[in-house]
Design a protein around this motif. Structure first.
Motif, PDB file in Angstrom:
ATOM      1  N   ASP A 283     -11.893  -4.481   5.866  1.00 23.83           N
ATOM      2  CA  ASP A 283     -10.439  -3.518   5.996  1.00 23.83           C
ATOM      3  C   ASP A 283     -10.035  -3.484   7.368  1.00 23.83           C
ATOM      4  OD1 ASP A 283     -12.649  -2.445   7.495  1.00 23.83           O
ATOM      5  OD2 ASP A 283     -12.582  -0.423   6.344  1.00 23.83           O
TER       6      ASP A 283
ATOM      7  N   SER B 112      -3.263  -6.401   6.630  1.00 26.17           N
ATOM      8  CA  SER B 112      -4.594  -6.108   6.226  1.00 26.17           C
ATOM      9  C   SER B 112      -4.831  -5.947   4.936  1.00 26.17           C
ATOM     10  CB  SER B 112      -4.710  -4.655   6.886  1.00 26.17           C
ATOM     11  OG  SER B 112      -6.183  -4.063   6.536  1.00 26.17           O
TER      12      SER B 112
ATOM     13  N   SER C 233      -6.494  -3.648   3.864  1.00 24.88           N
ATOM     14  CA  SER C 233      -6.719  -2.149   3.521  1.00 24.88           C
ATOM     15  C   SER C 233      -5.081  -1.621   3.632  1.00 24.88           C
ATOM     16  CB  SER C 233      -7.583  -1.418   4.129  1.00 24.88           C
ATOM     17  OG  SER C 233      -7.561   0.031   4.196  1.00 24.88           O
TER      18      SER C 233
ATOM     19  N   GLU D 116      -4.340   1.635   3.153  1.00 24.32           N
ATOM     20  CA  GLU D 116      -4.513   2.723   4.067  1.00 24.32           C
ATOM     21  C   GLU D 116      -4.719   2.607   5.614  1.00 24.32           C
ATOM     22  OE1 GLU D 116      -7.889   6.567   4.361  1.00 24.32           O
ATOM     23  OE2 GLU D 116      -8.177   4.880   2.867  1.00 24.32           O
ATOM     24  N   ASN D 117      -5.466   1.679   5.938  1.00 23.01           N
ATOM     25  CA  ASN D 117      -5.727   1.385   7.221  1.00 23.01           C
ATOM     26  C   ASN D 117      -4.466   0.797   7.983  1.00 23.01           C
ATOM     27  OD1 ASN D 117      -8.357   2.364   7.436  1.00 23.01           O
ATOM     28  ND2 ASN D 117      -9.496   0.162   7.471  1.00 23.01           N
TER      29      ASN D 117
END
Length: 324
Positions: A205, A290, A292, A294-295
């Motif tokens: 992530d 990424s 992720s 969200e990250n």
């Protein structure tokens, strides 16, 4: 990684550690390429914030010879480095555990060292450079807390090396963030294998940030942006003969290893689902990728507006593919 031996051999033949080795060594030692004055971040372009001001101040105090050459060469790259570091600091503060960052081929690792010092252990960093001269600058202010340095080219920092080196062993589980700063373009145009090789060090992530100089689709556009860089910005720090000398000695070789943004996008999306363009300065771009979303969104949302005059900005988003 399939074809690893061929990739390592390709890197061993790279201009960065062969025909351009002398340039990098002399510049890192402050023997050549020294700007007529030290580049200073333009605080008028950056937010008024105490943490950011502390970062800018410490970053300026930790710079070595190569960083001064670098930041005098690329329009508003210094301001962007401070903006990026500020975002990383805020991103790390929201975590319940320390953030590990690998700064790949970034000369004396000024940004990484600054982040480790300011965060007091919340950010643990590893910098990498083939030049011992850069390491000397890195150590000139004493051994930094929560920060390490690998002397060698990026392709020689393998998982085995990390695991078998006591002071680096904690990094063997992977990094939360990796920054590749104008490194790949000094080795070859083989972005698919370069991204794949370095991605093995990134957590699932994690976030991979790329700062590179790209070829333009239209050669005239590329050339005009180079003129803008050289005569509108670089001339503030280097005399005309120095600019021409570097163009002949380094930039013509580097051009052969540059790729287009579209090519880079293809290489990135073989390994990452999400990608965002966070900065553009003429032919230079910064991309963050990424798996992720969200990250990645959380990191990008921490970034202040780009600290660069609008006339140097030609792109504000990634086009095509599955980019966000």
């Amino acid at each position: 990684m399939r074809g690893l031996d061929d990739f390592l051999a390709e890197c061993d033949r790279a201009p960065r550690i062969n025909e351009l080795a002398g340039f990098f060594a002399a510049t890192a030692a402050g023997k050549t390429g020294v700007p007529v004055r030290k580049p200073v971040a333009d605080n008028r372009l950056l937010p008024r914030d105490k943490l950011l001001r502390d970062l800018v101040s410490l970053h300026a105090a930790r710079q070595g010879f190569f960083d001064q050459h670098y930041h005098g060469s690329i329009p508003y790259r210094l301001e962007e480095e401070c903006r990026m570091a500020y975002a990383v600091l805020k991103y790390a503060r929201d975590r319940d555990r320390p953030l590990s960052l690998y700064s790949l081929g970034t000369a004396e690792g000024t940004m990484a060292r600054t982040l480790s010092e300011l965060s007091e252990g919340q950010i643990r960093t590893l910098s990498c450079s083939p030049n011992p001269e850069n390491y000397e600058c890195y150590m000139a202010y004493g051994e930094p807390p929560h920060a390490d340095f690998f002397i060698g080219p990026f392709h020689r920092l393998t998982k085995d090396v990390l695991a078998s080196t006591p002071r680096l062993a904690d990094f063997s589980s992977g990094f939360d963030m990796i920054l590749e700063d104008t490194t790949f373009q000094m080795y070859s145009p083989n972005r698919p294998d370069q991204v794949e090789f370095v991605s093995q060090h990134l957590k699932q992530d994690g976030i991979f940030v790329f700062v590179e100089k790209f070829r333009a689709i239209d050669e005239t556009d590329y050339r005009l942006r180079e003129y803008q860089k050289d005569f509108g910005f670089k001339a503030r720090y280097f005399p005309p003969e120095e600019i021409e000398k570097k163009k002949a000695a380094v930039l013509n070789t580097m051009f052969g290893n540059e790729v287009t943004v579209a090519d880079m996008g293809e290489a990135i999306h073989k390994h990452f689902s999400h990608c965002a363009l966070t900065w553009n300065s003429g032919n230079f771009y910064c991309l963050a990728a990424s798996n992720s979303q969200e990250n990645l969104n959380r990191y990008v949302s921490q970034m202040a507006s780009p600290a660069i005059p609008h006339e140097y900005v030609y792109e504000t988003s990634v086009h095509g593919g599955s980019s966000d």
